[in-house]
Design a protein around this motif. Structure first.
Motif, mmCIF file in Angstrom:
data_model
loop_
_atom_site.group_PDB
_atom_site.id
_atom_site.type_symbol
_atom_site.label_atom_id
_atom_site.label_comp_id
_atom_site.label_asym_id
_atom_site.label_seq_id
_atom_site.Cartn_x
_atom_site.Cartn_y
_atom_site.Cartn_z
ATOM 1 N N LYS A 1 1.089 -1.316 -0.058
ATOM 2 C CA LYS A 1 -0.099 -0.075 0.047
ATOM 3 C C LYS A 1 0.931 1.147 0.060
ATOM 4 N N THR A 2 0.288 2.444 -0.309
ATOM 5 C CA THR A 2 0.963 3.491 -0.392
ATOM 6 C C THR A 2 1.717 3.784 0.809
ATOM 7 N N ALA A 3 3.138 4.303 0.779
ATOM 8 C CA ALA A 3 3.970 4.414 1.780
ATOM 9 C C ALA A 3 4.857 5.736 1.733
ATOM 10 N N LYS A 4 4.726 6.573 2.572
ATOM 11 C CA LYS A 4 5.515 7.906 2.503
ATOM 12 C C LYS A 4 5.848 8.158 3.927
ATOM 13 N N TYR B 1 3.499 -2.095 5.655
ATOM 14 C CA TYR B 1 3.551 -1.606 4.162
ATOM 15 C C TYR B 1 4.183 -2.702 3.197
ATOM 16 N N SER C 1 11.175 5.567 1.928
ATOM 17 C CA SER C 1 9.840 6.244 1.957
ATOM 18 C C SER C 1 10.113 7.595 2.242
ATOM 19 N N THR D 1 9.247 10.527 -0.172
ATOM 20 C CA THR D 1 9.251 9.684 -1.427
ATOM 21 C C THR D 1 7.870 8.890 -1.332
ATOM 22 N N THR D 2 7.026 8.924 -2.356
ATOM 23 C CA THR D 2 5.908 7.853 -2.277
ATOM 24 C C THR D 2 6.182 6.878 -2.950
ATOM 25 N N LEU D 3 5.990 5.600 -2.222
ATOM 26 C CA LEU D 3 6.192 4.399 -2.695
ATOM 27 C C LEU D 3 4.858 3.776 -2.890
ATOM 28 N N ARG D 4 4.532 3.550 -4.223
ATOM 29 C CA ARG D 4 3.181 3.104 -4.526
ATOM 30 C C ARG D 4 2.729 1.399 -4.324
ATOM 31 N N PRO D 5 1.608 0.976 -3.983
ATOM 32 C CA PRO D 5 1.479 -0.396 -4.280
ATOM 33 C C PRO D 5 2.183 -1.069 -5.274
ATOM 34 N N THR E 1 5.389 -1.357 -5.802
ATOM 35 C CA THR E 1 6.951 -1.126 -5.757
ATOM 36 C C THR E 1 7.713 -2.044 -5.398
#
Length: 292
Positions: A145-148, A158, A238, A241-245, A247
């Motif tokens: 899931k989106t991680a920042k 995540y 993260s 920086t956005t780590l999208r699902p 990644t």
């Protein structure tokens, strides 16, 4: 779907329906999917309703036999592949470098993604010129899931799970440049698979990775030799920086790479290389072919 509802997922083409791509869980919890497929054995899978390991849905009750196993993620799902360099103590020793104080990060494009055998990995023309193709057996981490700005304490919330990877490299280009994205970013230079194992099934520090070229063991190391742990890596990447699902993070390679051996080992046309991560994940095998 929560990661707790599956143990191991494969993405595959079923026998008798070459146009279909399915997601499912092997019926035999102990089978090494990649090894079995390479040896021509039948592997049956409980099919899930979803079309992606990121949202596999629930079991449908249907059982199919694998015709071709694919990379767990599709190319469209990975975004930019995040890679950690020099992340095993033994590897740092073999190349004569000090242990890093912060993770070394480089990127591979989504076009670098490849799957397990029977998908071949191409040795680029540039790499063939001076026989500098190299292997790097690695543990891959897939974000759920989106991680920042994630803390190290929360990082595992995540993580979807783990897979095997080969960070295929062109050493001449790597050593001639200060940045590694070009030398490690050629098309197909990041095969992954064959399975995605839930983070709830295994502690990554209990895993062991081996790299085998044409059946000869060249790398053999516990993942507990990592300098930066999986939670540390996820948290670090993260920050702002956005780590999208989807990644994909590859976490570094242990000692035994080709350029660190005497005499050197390289990847050539026809070579078969396997990344084995046990227990659970299994064997990622690829045959290498020269780009023409």
């Amino acid at each position: 779907m929560s990661a707790t509802l599956f143990k191991r997922l494969v993405r595959f083409v079923p026998k008798g329906n070459p146009a279909a791509t399915l997601i499912g869980e092997p019926t035999d919890a102990s089978v090494d999917v990649g090894l079995a497929i390479r040896q021509g054995q039948a592997v049956q899978v409980n099919v899930f309703a979803g079309a992606s390991v990121l949202a596999p849905g629930a079991p449908t009750g249907a059982v199919e036999t694998i015709d071709r196993v694919l990379s767990p993620l599709a190319q469209s799902e990975v975004g930019t592949i995040r890679c950690i360099g020099l992340n095993y103590k033994q590897h740092a020793q073999e190349v004569g470098m000090a242990l890093p104080e912060v993770p070394t990060v480089f990127l591979k494009p989504d076009t670098a993604l490849a799957g397990p055998w029977p998908e071949n990995v191409v040795i680029p023309k540039l790499t063939q010129k001076d026989d500098c193709g190299d292997y790097e057996s690695e543990l891959g981490v897939i974000i759920s899931k989106t991680a920042k700005n994630v803390s190290e304490a929360d990082a595992m919330d995540y993580v979807l799970g783990y897979t095997a990877c080969n960070d295929v490299s062109s050493r001449t280009s790597q050593l001639n440049q200060s940045q590694w994205c070009f030398s490690k970013g050629f098309d197909g230079s990041c095969p992954i698979g064959p399975t995605l194992v839930s983070k709830d099934v295994v502690d990554p520090s209990a895993l062991r990775v081996r790299g085998l070229k044409n059946g000869k063991v060249l790398q053999d190391c516990g993942i507990d030799d990592l300098i930066f742990s999986v939670p540390k890596i996820v948290s670090f990447l993260s920050q702002s920086t956005t780590l999208r699902p989807g990644t994909l993070i590859i976490t570094g390679t242990p000692a035994g790479v080709g350029m660190g051996r005497t005499p050197k080992e390289t990847l050539r046309d026809g070579d078969e290389f396997s990344v084995e991560i046990l227990p659970h994940i299994g064997t990622l095998t690829n045959v290498f072919k020269n780009e023409e």
